[in-house]
Scaffold this active site. Structure first.
Site, PDB file in Angstrom:
ATOM      1  N   GLU A  14      21.628  69.077 -46.975  1.00 13.65           N
ATOM      2  CA  GLU A  14      20.489  68.923 -47.881  1.00 13.65           C
ATOM      3  C   GLU A  14      20.919  69.119 -49.322  1.00 13.65           C
ATOM      4  OE1 GLU A  14      16.982  69.444 -50.270  1.00 13.65           O
ATOM      5  OE2 GLU A  14      18.580  70.894 -50.053  1.00 13.65           O
ATOM      6  N   ASP A  30      22.761  74.590 -44.856  1.00 16.03           N
ATOM      7  CA  ASP A  30      23.779  74.608 -45.923  1.00 16.03           C
ATOM      8  C   ASP A  30      23.188  75.264 -47.163  1.00 16.03           C
ATOM      9  OD1 ASP A  30      22.049  72.346 -46.379  1.00 16.03           O
ATOM     10  OD2 ASP A  30      23.520  71.484 -47.754  1.00 16.03           O
TER      11      ASP A  30
HETATM   12  N1  BES Z   1      14.606  73.673 -51.402  1.00 16.21           N
HETATM   13  C1  BES Z   1      15.076  72.923 -52.500  1.00 16.21           C
HETATM   14  C2  BES Z   1      14.010  72.068 -53.144  1.00 16.21           C
HETATM   15  C3  BES Z   1      12.817  72.807 -53.679  1.00 16.21           C
HETATM   16  C4  BES Z   1      12.937  74.017 -54.315  1.00 16.21           C
HETATM   17  C5  BES Z   1      11.571  72.251 -53.550  1.00 16.21           C
HETATM   18  C6  BES Z   1      11.824  74.697 -54.784  1.00 16.21           C
HETATM   19  C7  BES Z   1      10.464  72.889 -54.032  1.00 16.21           C
HETATM   20  C8  BES Z   1      10.595  74.126 -54.647  1.00 16.21           C
HETATM   21  C9  BES Z   1      16.222  72.051 -52.042  1.00 16.21           C
HETATM   22  O1  BES Z   1      17.156  72.763 -51.272  1.00 16.21           O
HETATM   23  C10 BES Z   1      16.967  71.538 -53.236  1.00 16.21           C
HETATM   24  O2  BES Z   1      17.519  72.329 -53.946  1.00 16.21           O
HETATM   25  N2  BES Z   1      17.014  70.213 -53.422  1.00 16.21           N
HETATM   26  C11 BES Z   1      17.810  69.622 -54.439  1.00 16.21           C
HETATM   27  C12 BES Z   1      17.989  68.173 -54.184  1.00 16.21           C
HETATM   28  C13 BES Z   1      19.310  67.776 -53.626  1.00 16.21           C
HETATM   29  C14 BES Z   1      19.470  66.289 -53.612  1.00 16.21           C
HETATM   30  C15 BES Z   1      20.487  68.470 -54.202  1.00 16.21           C
HETATM   31  C16 BES Z   1      17.162  69.735 -55.797  1.00 16.21           C
HETATM   32  O3  BES Z   1      15.925  69.740 -55.905  1.00 16.21           O
HETATM   33  O4  BES Z   1      17.907  69.798 -56.770  1.00 16.21           O
HETATM   34 MN    MN Z   2      16.220  73.914 -49.846  1.00 15.07          MN
HETATM   35 MN    MN Z   3      18.419  73.926 -52.721  1.00  7.39          MN
END
Ligand code: BES
Ligand code: MN
Ligand code: MN
Length: 458
Positions: free
Chosen positions: A154, A90
């Site tokens: 995710e 996604d």
């Molecule tokens: N891949 C990201 C997280 C990420 C980005 C980790 C860059 C380390 C470096 C992930 O898809 C993401 O965006 N996670 C969200 C959390 C979610 C609960 C919406 C975030 O970190 O905002």
């Molecule tokens: Mn991600």
């Molecule tokens: Mn992300």
């Protein structure tokens, strides 16, 4: 010999590997928006077919109350180690569309970078694992079993994946969980992410009078919810960059000085960081560097704020309501549910007379750190050293992958965050991109991870 066969296979199939990724990037699998539910499902179907084409013995869509999880596996010998791959198919919404230089779901290559929503986060990084499997199968060099768990929620907090993991504990058994969904320092300085922040996310609503009022007739005499909300929000972080919620820092793990020194010795270029963002100065908690502020310290940010009249021209109105969405990034050993509770009681307590405050929690997740003394980390380090010609540096990223903490808790398997993105890839922003070099180098590094991991295990 084997290594040459692998690089030759990648080299010969470059165009196809790109074309296939482009097909995935063309489907707008935005999990947050119901309008795209059909596309999310379609993407899951494509991922499943690609897993089978790449060499999985089986692959299936596992229904959840939300978007399906794609599960696939190739078991060559139950006596051999098993790598479990996690990723997500996604993507974040592409809004605002008008800020994209080319349409977000029509991938293009410009300056050796793939531009599309999801190019880096996480379709590009997830698909490297599918192509790494195919490369190993086709060159006869797959040294162990592989399982894939590719989810579709995710970006909306993985709310149904926890139940899937608990219910499929046996099926998900393995020796390492391998994830490419994080960043590295730069292509000159490969690094391995060893920490992710947690997240507490809330929406707040401040209500004043029972209707929008004339701002001349009532202005100065009745609490304005937007004025009040701004003041409340600005009081949440003090002049030293510290969050003022009582108890907020009680459980924050202080990182030992040696570890901080190691972290700060990373070849991080502050000027390049500022230039990339077009800012003349950084800001944050006093006493900490930029890498520490995102890696080992919590943060509180307003993600959106609205209310009153925002259309063209001027409308004189004293609004009845004001709203904001607020994220708090957490570090070990903060607990996201506890932080949400602390926020809620404090935020409610600072509301002045004349307004009512409502706090609605959204999804969140626990922070996570991964081991640097595991065989899996060693294998990742060797894979980077071999593919990139440089020892990777351990770093902590500021983003969150909520399910990582749960993997540790429920599956008790070591996690390796083998990310190949760059902070400048503009994930979640307009013009998200992913280096063509990183895509192919990532595929190669993943195959080397398998080789080193299996040889360290035996
Ligand atoms: N891949 C990201 C997280 C990420 C980005 C980790 C860059 C380390 C470096 C992930 O898809 C993401 O965006 N996670 C969200 C959390 C979610 C609960 C919406 C975030 O970190 O905002
Ligand atoms: Mn991600
Ligand atoms: Mn992300």
């Amino acid at each position: 010999m084997e290594k040459e066969a692998i690089t030759a296979y990648i080299e010969e199939n470059k165009q196809r590997f790109l074309d296939e990724l482009f097909d995935l990037l063309r489907i707008p699998s935005v999990s947050a928006d119901e309008k795209f539910t059909g596309d999310v499902l379609k993407t899951a179907g494509v991922v499943k077919s690609r897993l089978l084409e790449a060499g999985c013995d089986k692959a299936e869509l596992v229904e959840t109350p939300g978007h399906p999880v794609v599960y696939g596996e190739k078991i060559i010998d139950p006596g051999l180690p098993t790598v479990v791959v996690y990723g997500h198919y996604d993507v974040q919404p592409a809004d605002p569309y008008e800020l994209w230089d080319s349409p977000p779901f029509e991938p293009v290559i410009k300056d050796e970078k793939i531009y599309a929503r999801g190019a880096c986060d996480d379709k590009g990084q997830m698909y490297m694992h599918v192509k790494a499997l195919q490369t190993m199968v086709e060159t006869g060099s797959l040294p162990c079993n592989v399982k894939f768990m590719i989810e579709g929620e995710e970006e909306v907090g993985s709310s149904h994946l926890a139940a899937f993991v608990r219910q499929n504990k046996e099926r998900l058994q393995g020796d390492v969980i391998l994830i490419s969904d994080t960043s590295m320092i730069s292509n000159d300085h490969p690094s391995i992410c060893v920490g992710l922040r947690g997240l507490s996310y809330v929406e707040v609503e401040v209500t004043g009078p029972n209707r929008d009022l004339h701002s001349g007739v009532y202005g100065g005499a009745v609490a304005n919810p937007i004025n009040v909300l701004s003041k409340m929000i600005s009081s949440l972080v003090d002049d030293k960059g510290r969050i003022t919620i009582p108890g907020f820092y009680d459980k924050v793990a202080e990182v030992p000085v040696e570890e901080r020194a190691a972290m700060n010795s990373a070849p991080f270029n502050l000027q390049a960081y500022k230039d990339d963002l077009g800012i003349d100065e950084v800001m944050g908690e006093e006493g900490y560097t930029t890498l520490e502020r995102t890696g080992i310290r919590p943060a509180l940010d307003v993600n959106g704020i609205w209310g009153g009249y925002t259309g063209e021209g001027a409308k004189t109105v004293l609004p009845a309501k004001a709203h904001a969405k607020i994220s708090m990034r957490l570090v070990p050993n903060q607990n996201n549910e506890e932080i949400t509770r602390l926020f809620t009681s404090y935020f409610t307590s600072i509301a002045p007379a004349g307004v009512k405050v409502k706090v609605t929690p959204h999804h969140g997740g626990q922070p996570a750190v991964t081991k640097t003394n595991s065989l899996a980390y060693k294998a990742a380090s060797q894979a980077f050293a071999e593919a990139w010609g440089k020892e990777p540096i351990p770093t902590r990223d500021g983003g969150s992958i909520p399910i990582v903490a749960l993997f540790k808790e429920v599956l008790e398997t070591d996690v390796v965050l083998l990310g190949f993105g760059l902070d400048s890839d503009a994930i979640h922003s307009p013009n998200e991109h992913y280096g063509v070099f990183n895509y192919f180098k990532g595929i190669e590094t993943i195959t080397l991870f398998y080789k080193h991991f299996v040889s360290l295990k035996s």
